[in-house]
Design a protein around this motif. Structure first.
Motif, PDB file in Angstrom:
ATOM      1  N   CYS A 163      28.868  10.131  38.243  1.00 19.00           N
ATOM      2  CA  CYS A 163      28.745   9.646  39.626  1.00 19.00           C
ATOM      3  C   CYS A 163      30.000   8.904  40.083  1.00 19.00           C
ATOM      4  CB  CYS A 163      27.520   8.743  39.758  1.00 19.00           C
ATOM      5  SG  CYS A 163      27.731   7.106  38.996  1.00 19.00           S
ATOM      6  N   GLY A 164      30.683   8.263  39.146  1.00 17.36           N
ATOM      7  CA  GLY A 164      31.917   7.560  39.506  1.00 17.36           C
ATOM      8  C   GLY A 164      31.715   6.107  39.891  1.00 17.36           C
ATOM      9  N   HIS A 165      30.455   5.654  40.070  1.00 22.42           N
ATOM     10  CA  HIS A 165      30.293   4.253  40.465  1.00 22.42           C
ATOM     11  C   HIS A 165      29.217   3.463  39.722  1.00 22.42           C
ATOM     12  CE1 HIS A 165      27.374   6.227  42.969  1.00 22.42           C
ATOM     13  NE2 HIS A 165      28.336   6.906  43.550  1.00 22.42           N
ATOM     14  N   CYS A 166      28.572   4.080  38.731  1.00 19.51           N
ATOM     15  CA  CYS A 166      27.623   3.276  37.950  1.00 19.51           C
ATOM     16  C   CYS A 166      28.422   2.383  36.992  1.00 19.51           C
ATOM     17  CB  CYS A 166      26.662   4.177  37.168  1.00 19.51           C
ATOM     18  SG  CYS A 166      27.452   5.051  35.813  1.00 19.51           S
ATOM     19  N   CYS A 170      27.631   8.413  31.844  1.00 12.89           N
ATOM     20  CA  CYS A 170      27.217   8.040  33.198  1.00 12.89           C
ATOM     21  C   CYS A 170      25.694   7.863  33.240  1.00 12.89           C
ATOM     22  CB  CYS A 170      27.639   9.128  34.183  1.00 12.89           C
ATOM     23  SG  CYS A 170      27.013   8.882  35.860  1.00 12.89           S
ATOM     24  N   ALA A 171      25.260   6.819  33.950  1.00 16.80           N
ATOM     25  CA  ALA A 171      23.818   6.543  34.030  1.00 16.80           C
ATOM     26  C   ALA A 171      23.181   7.267  35.211  1.00 16.80           C
ATOM     27  CB  ALA A 171      23.602   5.044  34.144  1.00 16.80           C
ATOM     28  N   ALA A 172      23.995   7.846  36.087  1.00 20.69           N
ATOM     29  CA  ALA A 172      23.443   8.487  37.283  1.00 20.69           C
ATOM     30  C   ALA A 172      24.175   9.787  37.588  1.00 20.69           C
ATOM     31  CB  ALA A 172      23.562   7.521  38.471  1.00 20.69           C
ATOM     32  N   CYS A 214      30.542   4.385  34.461  1.00 20.30           N
ATOM     33  CA  CYS A 214      31.720   5.006  35.077  1.00 20.30           C
ATOM     34  C   CYS A 214      32.806   3.964  35.346  1.00 20.30           C
ATOM     35  CB  CYS A 214      31.335   5.720  36.374  1.00 20.30           C
ATOM     36  SG  CYS A 214      30.454   7.269  36.085  1.00 20.30           S
TER      37      CYS A 214
HETATM   38 ZN   LIG Z   1      28.210   7.121  36.682  1.00 15.73          ZN
END
Ligand SMILES: [Zn+2]
Length: 331
Positions: free
Chosen positions: A63-66, A53-55, A69
């Motif tokens: 994060c679930g949305h980068c 994950c990048a964030a 992810c």
């Molecule tokens: Zn992420």
């Protein structure tokens, strides 16, 4: 709670892992062990998501949305590789381990490093395991290998020694109990003996609750009583148990024998395998000889081992039930 968060009973372990990630001291090969149903797969998945994950969130979860992810969710992350058997119960062959070498040669595409998950690691066949050793001996700074198994002793000692082992201890605390209650809250299936019966493996306890394990065990005990009263023959019962699957029957029976041994020595003890059958098991313990139980437990260990190979399981169950009925071990 986020889908990428570890289970509540894994929180402490997670914090330790995240501290190492923050210090860039995460080992390049981790062997996650602990009994079946304790959540090793889930923890490996949370860690994979977090690493790619990048964030990351403050608690280290993904994060679930980068982009990382989303690619993982879509099953197309170029920096992620999972080695698993084609079918459950089958092995992981050398071709898969070769694909790992090729994968590593591609280098990380999204600068978060690469993650390889091998599960279960005990499914690696011997040539695959030997090929993996080479990868473990020459770690690439970019790749994190996550191996999971509930049978660490069946791995090559050389693989075990090249991984940092992290063992998930039995989850017997309040967090696991609460988790189980929440998962079963709209059903009538919760029972406070399930977690203890599972030896602190909450996912197994959940599976048991959803599949009527307590009733199943009570029925098997009733059948044993019917056998003793001559209302059921050993051959017919062995046939019916064989159809249910000896891989389910034998461990349960073995657990019951261990319970009876414990009750012989500590009469006030609570049976672990069948807490609901306390009265019946106490009664039974009075009627079985200690020496017989010890010999049966020994013999059953051999049987459970033999079960993995080519053996006539129905005959084995007949032998068990006849021995049980006659309170005598042949051979
Ligand atoms: Zn992420």
């Amino acid at each position: 709670m986020s889908a990428f968060a570890p289970y509540p009973w894994q929180r402490h372990l997670w914090q330790g892992l995240m501290a190492r990630v923050a210090q860039q001291r995460l080992p390049h090969a981790i062997l996650l062990t602990g009994s079946a149903g304790i959540g090793k797969r889930h923890l490996a998945s949370c860690l994979t998501h977090s690493l790619l994950c990048a964030a990351r969130r403050e608690d280290g979860t993904a994060c679930g949305h980068c982009r990382g992810c989303l690619l993982l969710a879509a099953g197309s992350h170029p920096d992620y590789l999972r080695l698993a058997p084609e079918e459950e119960g089958k092995g992981i062959g050398i071709d898969k381990v070769r694909s790992l070498a090729q994968f590593q040669s591609l280098k990380s595409q999204y600068s978060q490093g690469q993650v390889v998950v091998i599960q279960p690691a005990d499914a690696l066949n011997s040539s695959a395991a030997n090929a993996l050793l080479k990868t473990l001996e020459e770690p690439s700074g970019e790749t994190t290998l996550l191996l999971t198994t509930d049978r660490p002793m069946s791995l090559l000692a050389t693989i075990r020694s090249r991984c940092q082992r992290i063992t998930l201890s039995p989850a017997v605390g309040i967090e696991a109990e609460e988790w189980l209650k929440i998962r079963l809250q709209h059903t009538e299936l919760y029972d406070d003996s399930l977690l203890k019966m599972s030896g602190g493996a909450p996912l197994r306890a959940l599976h048991w609750a959803e599949h009527g394990e307590l009733e199943w065990r009570a029925q098997r005990c009733d059948e044993l009583q019917a056998l003793e009263r001559d209302e059921q023959s050993a051959v017919a019962l062995a046939q019916s148990w064989f159809e249910m699957g000896s891989e389910r029957i034998l461990p349960w029976f073995f657990g019951m024998v261990l319970d009876l041994l414990r009750l012989k020595q500590v009469p006030q003890a609570t049976p672990l395998t069948n807490p609901r059958l306390q009265r019946q098991l106490h009664h039974l313990a009075d009627r079985v000889d200690l020496m017989f139980l010890q010999r049966l437990a020994e013999r059953m260990q051999g049987w459970m081992y033999a079960m993995r190979g080519q053996i006539n399981q129905q005959l084995l169950l007949e032998e068990l039930l006849l021995a049980w009925k006659q309170r005598r071990i042949g051979g």
